[in-house]
Design an enzyme around this catalytic site. Structure first.
Site, PDB file in Angstrom:
ATOM      1  N   ARG A  39      32.963  14.401  20.965  1.00 18.68           N
ATOM      2  CA  ARG A  39      31.630  14.594  20.384  1.00 18.68           C
ATOM      3  C   ARG A  39      31.505  13.938  19.001  1.00 18.68           C
ATOM      4  O   ARG A  39      30.428  13.534  18.591  1.00 18.68           O
ATOM      5  CB  ARG A  39      31.320  16.085  20.290  1.00 18.68           C
ATOM      6  CG  ARG A  39      30.843  16.661  21.610  1.00 18.68           C
ATOM      7  CD  ARG A  39      30.672  18.139  21.553  1.00 18.68           C
ATOM      8  NE  ARG A  39      29.779  18.607  22.647  1.00 18.68           N
ATOM      9  CZ  ARG A  39      29.625  19.887  22.970  1.00 18.68           C
ATOM     10  NH1 ARG A  39      30.283  20.819  22.312  1.00 18.68           N
ATOM     11  NH2 ARG A  39      28.813  20.238  23.941  1.00 18.68           N
ATOM     12  N   LYS A 200      30.331  28.933  39.782  1.00 16.61           N
ATOM     13  CA  LYS A 200      29.387  29.882  40.396  1.00 16.61           C
ATOM     14  C   LYS A 200      28.066  29.256  40.819  1.00 16.61           C
ATOM     15  O   LYS A 200      27.492  28.439  40.104  1.00 16.61           O
ATOM     16  CB  LYS A 200      29.071  30.988  39.374  1.00 16.61           C
ATOM     17  CG  LYS A 200      30.268  31.804  38.939  1.00 16.61           C
ATOM     18  CD  LYS A 200      29.784  32.898  38.018  1.00 16.61           C
ATOM     19  CE  LYS A 200      30.862  33.371  37.079  1.00 16.61           C
ATOM     20  NZ  LYS A 200      30.290  33.818  35.808  1.00 16.61           N
ATOM     21  N   GLY A 355      30.370  19.571  29.716  1.00 16.55           N
ATOM     22  CA  GLY A 355      31.232  20.688  30.092  1.00 16.55           C
ATOM     23  C   GLY A 355      32.473  20.208  30.833  1.00 16.55           C
ATOM     24  O   GLY A 355      33.026  19.146  30.532  1.00 16.55           O
ATOM     25  N   GLY A 378      25.844  22.977  28.886  1.00 20.06           N
ATOM     26  CA  GLY A 378      24.650  23.803  29.093  1.00 20.06           C
ATOM     27  C   GLY A 378      23.376  23.000  28.924  1.00 20.06           C
ATOM     28  O   GLY A 378      22.406  23.162  29.660  1.00 20.06           O
TER      29      GLY A 378
HETATM   30  N1  LIG Z   1      37.685  26.609  44.174  1.00 18.94           N
HETATM   31  C1  LIG Z   1      37.685  27.144  42.949  1.00 18.94           C
HETATM   32  N2  LIG Z   1      38.125  28.407  42.763  1.00 18.94           N
HETATM   33  C2  LIG Z   1      38.129  28.950  41.536  1.00 18.94           C
HETATM   34  N3  LIG Z   1      37.694  28.305  40.411  1.00 18.94           N
HETATM   35  C3  LIG Z   1      37.249  27.053  40.564  1.00 18.94           C
HETATM   36  C4  LIG Z   1      37.234  26.407  41.821  1.00 18.94           C
HETATM   37  N4  LIG Z   1      36.729  25.161  41.632  1.00 18.94           N
HETATM   38  C5  LIG Z   1      36.473  25.028  40.315  1.00 18.94           C
HETATM   39  N5  LIG Z   1      36.790  26.163  39.668  1.00 18.94           N
HETATM   40  C6  LIG Z   1      36.676  26.435  38.220  1.00 18.94           C
HETATM   41  O1  LIG Z   1      35.338  26.251  37.770  1.00 18.94           O
HETATM   42  C7  LIG Z   1      35.390  26.020  36.347  1.00 18.94           C
HETATM   43  C8  LIG Z   1      34.273  25.092  35.916  1.00 18.94           C
HETATM   44  O2  LIG Z   1      33.077  25.718  36.311  1.00 18.94           O
HETATM   45  P1  LIG Z   1      31.755  25.490  35.410  1.00 18.94           P
HETATM   46  O3  LIG Z   1      31.970  26.042  34.052  1.00 18.94           O
HETATM   47  O4  LIG Z   1      30.618  25.953  36.230  1.00 18.94           O
HETATM   48  O5  LIG Z   1      31.750  23.895  35.322  1.00 18.94           O
HETATM   49  P2  LIG Z   1      30.856  23.044  34.276  1.00 18.94           P
HETATM   50  O6  LIG Z   1      31.287  23.482  32.889  1.00 18.94           O
HETATM   51  O7  LIG Z   1      31.196  21.627  34.571  1.00 18.94           O
HETATM   52  O8  LIG Z   1      29.428  23.428  34.586  1.00 18.94           O
HETATM   53  C9  LIG Z   1      36.725  25.369  36.068  1.00 18.94           C
HETATM   54  O9  LIG Z   1      37.388  26.183  35.089  1.00 18.94           O
HETATM   55  C10 LIG Z   1      37.446  25.397  37.405  1.00 18.94           C
HETATM   56  O10 LIG Z   1      38.791  25.830  37.263  1.00 18.94           O
HETATM   57  O1  LIG Z   2      29.327  23.438  23.382  1.00 20.77           O
HETATM   58  C1  LIG Z   2      28.118  23.620  23.547  1.00 20.77           C
HETATM   59  O2  LIG Z   2      27.586  24.021  24.735  1.00 20.77           O
HETATM   60  P1  LIG Z   2      28.309  23.637  26.177  1.00 20.77           P
HETATM   61  O3  LIG Z   2      29.624  24.371  26.164  1.00 20.77           O
HETATM   62  O4  LIG Z   2      27.339  24.188  27.168  1.00 20.77           O
HETATM   63  O5  LIG Z   2      28.437  22.160  26.203  1.00 20.77           O
HETATM   64  C2  LIG Z   2      27.086  23.373  22.469  1.00 20.77           C
HETATM   65  O6  LIG Z   2      27.726  23.014  21.259  1.00 20.77           O
HETATM   66  C3  LIG Z   2      26.238  24.625  22.270  1.00 20.77           C
HETATM   67  O7  LIG Z   2      27.077  25.673  21.866  1.00 20.77           O
HETATM   68  P2  LIG Z   2      26.536  27.186  22.123  1.00 20.77           P
HETATM   69  O8  LIG Z   2      26.598  27.372  23.627  1.00 20.77           O
HETATM   70  O9  LIG Z   2      27.500  28.064  21.378  1.00 20.77           O
HETATM   71  O10 LIG Z   2      25.123  27.285  21.587  1.00 20.77           O
END
Ligand SMILES: Nc1ncnc2c1ncn2[C@@H]1O[C@H](COP(=O)(O)OP(=O)(O)O)[C@@H](O)[C@H]1O
Ligand SMILES: O=C(OP(=O)(O)O)[C@H](O)COP(=O)(O)O
Length: 655
Positions: A39, A200, A355, A378
């Site tokens: 970033r 999810k 993410g 997000g």
């Molecule tokens: N089949 C699975 N079973 C359990 N956890 C999973 C599976 N596939 C992916 N994950 C978990 O999902 C997490 C990411 O999900 P999420 O936060 O929704 O992704 P993003 O941040 O890209 O939106 C990762 O920590 C990964 O380990």
């Molecule tokens: O890391 C961030 O969000 P993200 O984890 O959804 O990419 C941004 O810096 C926003 O942080 P916040 O979700 O604490 O407002």
């Protein structure tokens, strides 16, 4: 058609540029060092543009969620060190983000310097988008550049609130995110394929619903797949399923059929009994299902093949969410294969949501091989869901009506003894709430300012003085100077009021000197202009206003103008009970705004606040502030009574 101003539209030389960046980067738990500087690197083009064009870059960011308290764990000091080594120029870290230390550091800046302020979330006012905090943040700058796409889904003071006080333009990163994600939502080239994964369904339901309207194919991986598979009656063993989302999954599958969107679910999966490296794993066909006691942790080889086929002719691809538990190598093959496939699609626009998807692409060193890797998880998700993005909506637009923050200011003139003033200030403090969407300011006599300041100090009601003499000190009997006012936390000064001009013979030149003195001491001038009845009846209203404006502003630059508020007070309406009609007032104020546009540019004419003054009462205030060019009122007689509270309420209803 109005368009968002860009960095290229703005004159940066000599400007104090408040740059909202998203330096919310992971820090190593042991060393505290930055463990992923993606970033920071993403913000370099904007920072370099500003300093190379002679701007003073004042960077502001949050890090983590310190809950409005100073916490060394979330300090940006290490980030400043990493930025300095990445940009190859000195970066001065300031251990605060508002107040004297910041103002001093900013005043010492030369063109091309870089400051990084301390974590803005050390103040709870940041996440509350507190107007006073926004104003204080913006008071150290002349222009706002918002390059924090990762925070664009937040409506906080440093990315949204400050845009009420400063022209706010997107940085290069923000611009690219808007263009790439905006294209993927509004006008994707087809075939348009969306790949969704992660943990999810509930996290991605918005994206699925929104993109069902646009995508040709949606490929589902990650733990999400098991909720859909269970909805189809398949056995999923101990895989991660959201039981309460099974009906929703069925509805989505049905909707996809109705919309002729290919909804592609995995056909095989890599299973293990434990989510741990080295645990026994194998591939199962999902027609047979996942045996009890086993968890599906990645998409299998046949699914990889199927997904690659569905991607082979794509023209636009958006990917949000890993295909498996990619943090563990045993279950990273699906995610890596998809990343490599996207990197190989040279004829497609390939966009990676922020993410974990961005982390996956970076993990496999493929970021340079895709069209765009978003810096916001997000934020990109909410944008793909079609949600309104406050950090984008707040950007300034050319030629469009920029929402200016309303102000209700009470000029008490020569009324109320110090005790009466304290009593009335106490009444106002108890009657006007602290969460105002408008600025409320009172101007007691100089005798009463200290007492009123004491009463109002913990409220959102600001105060000022009705006049100053432009010297800092000296043989000027009866006068006061702007330099004395910081002792009382005074923020505003009325300058050039018609009574100063017509009773005390103040010239336009003297008014201009007073404005300079007020600005020099970091205060906000409310600069009063207006014509007499004779001048209006002789058709000289515009000539008089132009003279007053030009002489009042002589020697001032755009950055000064951004800190000035104007009050149009037709002399014939002051204290006479004769109020200008909304049309008369708006015509005069539009003339003032157009004159400012010709002198200082459109963006400034759109952002400068212009108040109306002259026999304002609750019964006429509504019609006045609903006019395009009227941003509030400078209230005389009605500010000495309870009616002032009503006027504030009317303005609040318009905010
Ligand atoms: N089949 C699975 N079973 C359990 N956890 C999973 C599976 N596939 C992916 N994950 C978990 O999902 C997490 C990411 O999900 P999420 O936060 O929704 O992704 P993003 O941040 O890209 O939106 C990762 O920590 C990964 O380990
Ligand atoms: O890391 C961030 O969000 P993200 O984890 O959804 O990419 C941004 O810096 C926003 O942080 P916040 O979700 O604490 O407002």
């Amino acid at each position: 058609m109005s368009k968002t101003l860009t960095l290229k539209d703005i004159d940066l030389a000599g400007k104090r540029v408040l740059v909202r960046v998203d330096f919310n980067v992971p820090l190593d738990k042991e060393t505290g060092e930055v463990s992923d500087d993606t970033r920071i690197v993403a913000a370099l083009p904007t920072i370099n543009e500003i300093i190379e064009r002679g701007g003073k870059a004042i960077l502001v960011s949050h890090l983590g969620r310190p809950k409005g308290k100073r916490d060394p764990k979330y300090s940006l000091e290490k980030v400043a060190e990493r930025l300095q080594s990445l940009i190859g120029k000195p970066v001065t870290f300031v251990p605060d983000c508002i107040g004297e230390e910041v103002e001093k550091a900013v005043s010492k800046m030369n063109n091309g310097d870089i400051l990084l302020l301390e974590n803005v979330r050390f103040y709870s006012e940041e996440e509350k988008n507190d107007p006073d905090f926004s104003r204080r943040l913006s008071s150290i700058a002349d222009i706002h550049v918002n390059d924090a796409f990762g925070t664009a889904h937040r409506s906080h003071a440093s990315n949204v609130g400050v845009a009420r006080y400063l022209t706010s333009v997107p940085g290069f990163l923000m611009q690219k995110e808007i263009e790439m994600l905006g294209m993927a939502i509004e006008n994707p080239e087809h075939p348009y394929v969306v790949i969704l994964g992660g943990a999810k369904v509930s996290d991605k339901i918005g994206v699925i619903t929104n993109l069902l309207e646009k995508a040709d194919r949606i490929l589902i991986g990650g733990a999400m797949m098991f909720t859909f598979l269970k909805a189809q009656g398949k056995s999923v063993g101990d895989s991660l399923v959201e039981e309460d989302k099974i009906d929703l999954a069925r509805e989505i599958l049905q909707k996809a059929r109705e919309k002729n969107v290919e909804f592609v679910l995995p056909v095989d999966t890599v299973i293990a009994k434990e989510i741990a490296a080295g645990s026994e794993s194998k591939v199962v066909d999902l027609e047979e299902g996942v045996p009890a006691g086993w968890k599906g942790l990645d998409i299998g080889p046949s699914t990889i093949e199927l997904f690659n086929k569905k991607l082979s002719d794509a023209k636009t691809v958006v990917w949000n969410g890993p295909m498996g538990v990619f943090e563990i190598d045993d279950f990273a093959k699906g995610t890596e294969s998809i990343a490599r496939t996207l990197a190989s699609l040279n004829d497609a626009v390939t966009i990676i949501g922020g993410g974990d998807s961005a982390a996956a692409i970076n993990k496999f060193g493929l970021a340079e091989k895709v069209s765009h890797v978003s810096t916001g998880g997000g934020a990109s998700l909410e944008m793909l869901e079609g949600k309104e993005m406050p950090g984008i909506k707040s950007l300034s637009i050319e030629g469009g009506k920029k929402k200016r923050r309303l102000m209700v200011a009470g000029n008490w003139k020569m009324n109320k003894s110090p005790n009466e003033a304290r009593m009335f200030a106490g009444f106002l403090a108890s009657s006007i709430g602290n969460e105002n969407a408008v600025d409320v300011v009172v101007f007691p006599t100089s005798l009463s300012v200290a007492g009123v300041a004491d009463i109002l100090k913990d409220t959102s009601i600001k105060f000022g003085v009705q006049n100053i003499y432009p010297a800092d000190s000296g043989a000027f009997t009866g006068e006061i100077s702007a330099s004395m006012l910081s002792d009382l936390a005074v923020e505003y000064v009325l300058v050039g009021h018609s009574e100063r001009r017509h009773i005390f013979g103040e010239t336009c030149e003297l008014t201009g000197e007073k404005i300079k003195s007020v600005l020099k001491h970091g205060l906000t001038p409310i600069f009063c202009v207006g014509e007499t009845l004779e001048e209006r009846e002789a058709g000289r209203m515009k000539e008089v206003l132009e003279t007053q404006i030009r002489k009042g502003f002589s020697g001032l630059g755009k950055s000064d103008l951004e800190r000035i508020i104007i009050a149009y007070e037709p002399v014939w309406a002051i204290g006479t009970g004769v109020v200008a009609s909304p049309e008369q007032a708006d015509e005069a104020m539009k003339f003032i705004r157009d004159l400012i546009a010709s002198l200082y540019g459109v963006d400034l004419s759109e952002s400068v606040r212009i108040l109306y003054g002259g026999s304002i009462k609750p019964e006429n205030f509504e019609s006045l502030i609903s006019m395009e060019n009227i941003d509030g009122g400078l209230v005389g007689g009605a500010s000495l009574q309870e009616s002032f509270v009503q006027l504030v309420a009317i303005a609040e209803s318009h905010a």
